[in-house]
Design a protein around this motif. Structure first.
Motif, PDB file in Angstrom:
ATOM      1  N   VAL A   1       0.855  -1.193   0.000  1.00 31.00           N
ATOM      2  CA  VAL A   1       0.000   0.000   0.000  1.00 31.00           C
ATOM      3  C   VAL A   1       0.888   1.238   0.000  1.00 31.00           C
ATOM      4  CG1 VAL A   1      -1.806   1.273   1.212  1.00 31.00           C
ATOM      5  CG2 VAL A   1      -1.799  -1.238   1.257  1.00 31.00           C
ATOM      6  N   CYS A   2       0.717   2.087  -1.007  1.00 31.17           N
ATOM      7  CA  CYS A   2       1.530   3.292  -1.128  1.00 31.17           C
ATOM      8  C   CYS A   2       0.644   4.524  -0.998  1.00 31.17           C
ATOM      9  CB  CYS A   2       2.255   3.317  -2.471  1.00 31.17           C
ATOM     10  SG  CYS A   2       1.154   3.378  -3.901  1.00 31.17           S
ATOM     11  N   GLU A   3       1.292   5.683  -0.890  1.00 29.87           N
ATOM     12  CA  GLU A   3       0.515   6.910  -0.733  1.00 29.87           C
ATOM     13  C   GLU A   3      -0.400   7.153  -1.928  1.00 29.87           C
ATOM     14  OE1 GLU A   3       1.207  11.730  -0.621  1.00 29.87           O
ATOM     15  OE2 GLU A   3       2.695  10.438   0.317  1.00 29.87           O
ATOM     16  N   SER A   4       0.130   6.953  -3.133  1.00 31.35           N
ATOM     17  CA  SER A   4      -0.645   7.291  -4.314  1.00 31.35           C
ATOM     18  C   SER A   4      -0.145   6.543  -5.529  1.00 31.35           C
ATOM     19  CB  SER A   4      -0.559   8.802  -4.574  1.00 31.35           C
ATOM     20  OG  SER A   4      -1.185   9.152  -5.795  1.00 31.35           O
ATOM     21  N   ASN A   5      -1.035   6.278  -6.468  1.00 37.35           N
ATOM     22  CA  ASN A   5      -0.649   5.742  -7.765  1.00 37.35           C
ATOM     23  C   ASN A   5      -0.563   6.845  -8.809  1.00 37.35           C
ATOM     24  OD1 ASN A   5      -0.272   2.972  -7.355  1.00 37.35           O
ATOM     25  ND2 ASN A   5      -2.471   2.606  -7.314  1.00 37.35           N
ATOM     26  N   ASP A   6      -0.821   8.075  -8.379  1.00 36.80           N
ATOM     27  CA  ASP A   6      -0.755   9.220  -9.270  1.00 36.80           C
ATOM     28  C   ASP A   6       0.693   9.687  -9.345  1.00 36.80           C
ATOM     29  OD1 ASP A   6      -0.943  11.668 -10.538  1.00 36.80           O
ATOM     30  OD2 ASP A   6      -2.865  12.151  -9.613  1.00 36.80           O
ATOM     31  N   MET A   7       1.241   9.781 -10.546  1.00 32.35           N
ATOM     32  CA  MET A   7       2.664  10.079 -10.693  1.00 32.35           C
ATOM     33  C   MET A   7       2.969  11.561 -10.763  1.00 32.35           C
ATOM     34  SD  MET A   7       4.077   7.005 -13.075  1.00 32.35           S
ATOM     35  CE  MET A   7       5.762   7.351 -12.587  1.00 32.35           C
ATOM     36  N   ARG A   8       2.110  12.395 -10.192  1.00 35.12           N
ATOM     37  CA  ARG A   8       2.390  13.820 -10.211  1.00 35.12           C
ATOM     38  C   ARG A   8       3.586  14.165  -9.330  1.00 35.12           C
ATOM     39  NH1 ARG A   8      -1.495  12.960  -6.497  1.00 35.12           N
ATOM     40  NH2 ARG A   8      -1.411  14.113  -4.514  1.00 35.12           N
ATOM     41  N   ASN A   9       3.945  13.278  -8.394  1.00 35.30           N
ATOM     42  CA  ASN A   9       5.075  13.506  -7.496  1.00 35.30           C
ATOM     43  C   ASN A   9       5.999  12.300  -7.574  1.00 35.30           C
ATOM     44  OD1 ASN A   9       6.773  13.551  -5.174  1.00 35.30           O
ATOM     45  ND2 ASN A   9       5.343  14.919  -4.130  1.00 35.30           N
ATOM     46  N   VAL A  10       7.152  12.465  -8.202  1.00 29.35           N
ATOM     47  CA  VAL A  10       8.051  11.338  -8.437  1.00 29.35           C
ATOM     48  C   VAL A  10       8.518  10.716  -7.126  1.00 29.35           C
ATOM     49  CG1 VAL A  10      10.127  12.770  -8.580  1.00 29.35           C
ATOM     50  CG2 VAL A  10      10.040  10.584  -9.800  1.00 29.35           C
ATOM     51  N   GLY A  11       8.677  11.523  -6.068  1.00 24.67           N
ATOM     52  CA  GLY A  11       9.120  10.983  -4.785  1.00 24.67           C
ATOM     53  C   GLY A  11       8.082  10.098  -4.136  1.00 24.67           C
ATOM     54  N   ASP A  12       6.842  10.576  -4.079  1.00 22.01           N
ATOM     55  CA  ASP A  12       5.781   9.774  -3.484  1.00 22.01           C
ATOM     56  C   ASP A  12       5.597   8.469  -4.243  1.00 22.01           C
ATOM     57  OD1 ASP A  12       5.315  11.672  -1.559  1.00 22.01           O
ATOM     58  OD2 ASP A  12       3.628  12.611  -2.598  1.00 22.01           O
ATOM     59  N   HIS A  13       5.664   8.556  -5.565  1.00 23.70           N
ATOM     60  CA  HIS A  13       5.408   7.364  -6.371  1.00 23.70           C
ATOM     61  C   HIS A  13       6.475   6.297  -6.159  1.00 23.70           C
ATOM     62  CE1 HIS A  13       3.308   5.349  -9.676  1.00 23.70           C
ATOM     63  NE2 HIS A  13       4.497   4.905 -10.037  1.00 23.70           N
ATOM     64  N   TRP A  14       7.733   6.700  -6.174  1.00 24.41           N
ATOM     65  CA  TRP A  14       8.812   5.722  -6.093  1.00 24.41           C
ATOM     66  C   TRP A  14       9.260   5.431  -4.673  1.00 24.41           C
ATOM     67  CZ3 TRP A  14       9.368   2.639  -9.955  1.00 24.41           C
ATOM     68  CH2 TRP A  14       8.975   3.071 -11.225  1.00 24.41           C
ATOM     69  N   SER A  15       8.565   5.983  -3.695  1.00 18.67           N
ATOM     70  CA  SER A  15       8.811   5.565  -2.312  1.00 18.67           C
ATOM     71  C   SER A  15       8.057   4.285  -1.991  1.00 18.67           C
ATOM     72  CB  SER A  15       8.396   6.663  -1.332  1.00 18.67           C
ATOM     73  OG  SER A  15       6.989   6.853  -1.349  1.00 18.67           O
ATOM     74  N   ALA A  16       7.174   3.869  -2.882  1.00 16.25           N
ATOM     75  CA  ALA A  16       6.368   2.664  -2.666  1.00 16.25           C
ATOM     76  C   ALA A  16       7.250   1.422  -2.621  1.00 16.25           C
ATOM     77  CB  ALA A  16       5.329   2.529  -3.774  1.00 16.25           C
ATOM     78  N   VAL A  17       7.151   0.666  -1.537  1.00 21.89           N
ATOM     79  CA  VAL A  17       7.959  -0.547  -1.384  1.00 21.89           C
ATOM     80  C   VAL A  17       7.658  -1.541  -2.497  1.00 21.89           C
ATOM     81  CG1 VAL A  17       8.544  -2.443   0.184  1.00 21.89           C
ATOM     82  CG2 VAL A  17       8.018  -0.179   1.105  1.00 21.89           C
ATOM     83  N   GLY A  18       6.425  -1.571  -2.950  1.00 23.93           N
ATOM     84  CA  GLY A  18       6.039  -2.478  -4.020  1.00 23.93           C
ATOM     85  C   GLY A  18       6.650  -2.140  -5.361  1.00 23.93           C
ATOM     86  N   ARG A  19       7.316  -1.003  -5.465  1.00 22.37           N
ATOM     87  CA  ARG A  19       7.988  -0.630  -6.710  1.00 22.37           C
ATOM     88  C   ARG A  19       9.506  -0.670  -6.587  1.00 22.37           C
ATOM     89  NH1 ARG A  19       3.771   3.559  -6.478  1.00 22.37           N
ATOM     90  NH2 ARG A  19       2.093   2.830  -7.826  1.00 22.37           N
ATOM     91  N   THR A  20      10.018  -0.815  -5.381  1.00 21.05           N
ATOM     92  CA  THR A  20      11.463  -0.666  -5.193  1.00 21.05           C
ATOM     93  C   THR A  20      12.151  -1.909  -4.637  1.00 21.05           C
ATOM     94  OG1 THR A  20      11.038   0.333  -3.027  1.00 21.05           O
ATOM     95  CG2 THR A  20      11.328   1.826  -4.885  1.00 21.05           C
ATOM     96  N   VAL A  21      11.443  -2.778  -3.945  1.00 24.84           N
ATOM     97  CA  VAL A  21      12.028  -3.998  -3.376  1.00 24.84           C
ATOM     98  C   VAL A  21      11.574  -5.173  -4.238  1.00 24.84           C
ATOM     99  CG1 VAL A  21      12.180  -5.487  -1.342  1.00 24.84           C
ATOM    100  CG2 VAL A  21      12.030  -2.992  -1.078  1.00 24.84           C
ATOM    101  N   ARG A  22      12.520  -5.928  -4.765  1.00 28.42           N
ATOM    102  CA  ARG A  22      12.210  -6.885  -5.824  1.00 28.42           C
ATOM    103  C   ARG A  22      11.209  -7.956  -5.388  1.00 28.42           C
ATOM    104  NH1 ARG A  22      17.108  -9.519  -9.089  1.00 28.42           N
ATOM    105  NH2 ARG A  22      17.584  -7.292  -9.211  1.00 28.42           N
ATOM    106  N   TRP A  23      11.409  -8.559  -4.210  1.00 28.54           N
ATOM    107  CA  TRP A  23      10.510  -9.657  -3.834  1.00 28.54           C
ATOM    108  C   TRP A  23       9.093  -9.158  -3.568  1.00 28.54           C
ATOM    109  CZ3 TRP A  23       7.845 -10.184   0.735  1.00 28.54           C
ATOM    110  CH2 TRP A  23       8.277  -9.448   1.855  1.00 28.54           C
ATOM    111  N   VAL A  24       8.966  -7.945  -3.057  1.00 22.37           N
ATOM    112  CA  VAL A  24       7.631  -7.374  -2.833  1.00 22.37           C
ATOM    113  C   VAL A  24       6.975  -7.068  -4.170  1.00 22.37           C
ATOM    114  CG1 VAL A  24       6.331  -5.504  -1.768  1.00 22.37           C
ATOM    115  CG2 VAL A  24       8.362  -6.405  -0.624  1.00 22.37           C
ATOM    116  N   GLU A  25       7.756  -6.531  -5.105  1.00 19.27           N
ATOM    117  CA  GLU A  25       7.233  -6.242  -6.438  1.00 19.27           C
ATOM    118  C   GLU A  25       6.746  -7.523  -7.124  1.00 19.27           C
ATOM    119  OE1 GLU A  25       8.941  -4.139 -10.507  1.00 19.27           O
ATOM    120  OE2 GLU A  25      10.133  -5.628  -9.442  1.00 19.27           O
TER     121      GLU A  25
END
Length: 374
Positions: free
Chosen positions: A70-94
């Motif tokens: 669960v991340c803050e937002s799926n809206d990519m208006r803020n590159v930091g918020d979007h790529w802070s999502a663990v589901g996008r940055t940690v391979r096994w979670v992704e």
């Protein structure tokens, strides 16, 4: 059974929140860096999405997924918020999970005992989710949906100036305090494992998981081409009139972008990053660059482990001279995340949600070969 129930509800014409759909099929693009550390990325794919999926779509998306990020937002208006999502940055979670937004997770409580979060390993993070208001109510709703376990991964304190809420009275059930400035909410104690991005705050420290991305390894070795770069939050500008009047050459960008690789490349091109964006400052330190925080408006800017130069709109140019890099930042951030990754992975295995026989590297960052298109 759930699908039949939802279809019947919609056939009866009852209103279900979130009827618009976010594109869930990511468009693949080739991503890489050349030997000089320059980004070699094609133009971003075209496409549009809306910000919230319907309950039926979310149920179908999460069906069979043992992990929900669960991340803050799926809206990519803020590159930091979007790529802070663990589901996008940690391979096994992704790989094992599905990523949904905080608001989508909260909407699932409308399904009651049929919530697809029930029995799942739910990972919430990152971003500054600890603050009064909608973020807090959304996170609290997750616990009511009976997940098997909840991990709070790299979330941070975010009490913003001008909100006009006293955290000692306007927030509910505040019991944890670092002894200086921050109060932490009681709902953190409901999680099975907690890691906050704020250093020395009386809580386990786990900074934003975006540090796991492999791009940092190459880009931090680049030789800076300029003295400083300015990145301002897309909602709040930075006054650049003084350096412009003095004829100083610099690059000025915003965080309103879809491309983290381009953002990191631009930050790495300078010795110092001047910003009022949390993640731009964080990424600057991971890249071994100095960081100047301009007119910080929230507690989130005061939780960094490494030195940050603080300045007003009028004097930030002078602060550039004194900004110091933190070459140890990337290693320390990753070390904390890898240890936390092991703990969360072990929880998933002990619950039978992750195959204990499968070889999984908790230290692997996601190789971003897909983009969520706005």
């Amino acid at each position: 059974m759930i699908r039949i129930r939802l279809t019947a509800v919609m056939d009866e014409g009852l209103e279900i929140m979130g009827v618009t759909r976010t594109v869930k099929e990511f468009e693949e693009v080739s991503r890489g860096l050349d030997v000089a550390g320059r980004a070699m990325f094609p133009a971003r794919p075209a496409g549009t999405t809306s910000s919230t999926r319907s309950l039926l779509e979310l149920t179908e998306l999460l069906e069979g997924a043992p992990v929900v990020a669960v991340c803050e937002s799926n809206d990519m208006r803020n590159v930091g918020d979007h790529w802070s999502a663990v589901g996008r940055t940690v391979r096994w979670v992704e790989r094992l999970g599905r990523t949904i937004s905080l608001y989508e997770a909260a909407s699932l409580q409308d399904l009651g005992k049929h919530s697809p979060l029930q029995g799942k390993l739910v990972i919430v993070g990152g971003s500054g989710l600890v603050g009064p208001g909608r973020f807090e109510s959304c996170v609290e709703s997750i616990f009511r949906q009976r997940p098997a376990a909840v991990a709070l991964w790299g979330i941070g304190h975010n009490f913003q100036q001008g909100v006009h809420l006293d955290p000692t009275t306007g927030w509910r059930r505040r019991v944890l305090k670092d002894g200086v400035t921050r109060l932490w909410p009681e709902w953190l104690a409901k999680a099975d494992v907690v890691g906050v991005r704020d250093w020395d705050a009386g809580m386990p420290w786990v900074p934003c998981a975006s540090c796991m991305l492999p791009a940092f390894d190459v880009l931090r070795e680049r030789e800076p081409e300029r003295e400083f770069v300015v990145l301002n939050h897309y909602e709040r500008g930075i006054d650049t009139s003084r350096p412009l009047a003095a004829g100083v050459e610099f690059e000025h960008i915003t965080n309103n972008t879809e491309d983290i690789f381009d953002t990191l490349t631009r930050l790495a091109s300078a010795k110092v990053v001047v910003s009022n964006s949390y993640h731009a400052l964080y990424w600057a330190m991971l890249l071994g660059r100095g960081a100047v925080a301009v007119a910080p408006n929230s507690t989130r800017f005061h939780g960094f482990r490494w030195p940050v130069s603080y300045a007003s709109q009028a004097d930030w140019l002078g602060a550039v001279e004194h900004a110091q890099p933190a070459p140890e930042a990337l290693g320390q951030a990753r070390e904390a995340n890898v240890e936390f990754s092991r703990r969360v992975l072990q929880i998933g295995r002990s619950l039978g949600l992750v195959d204990p026989r499968e070889a999984i590297d908790p230290a692997a960052g996601a190789r971003i070969e897909t983009l969520t298109v706005r």
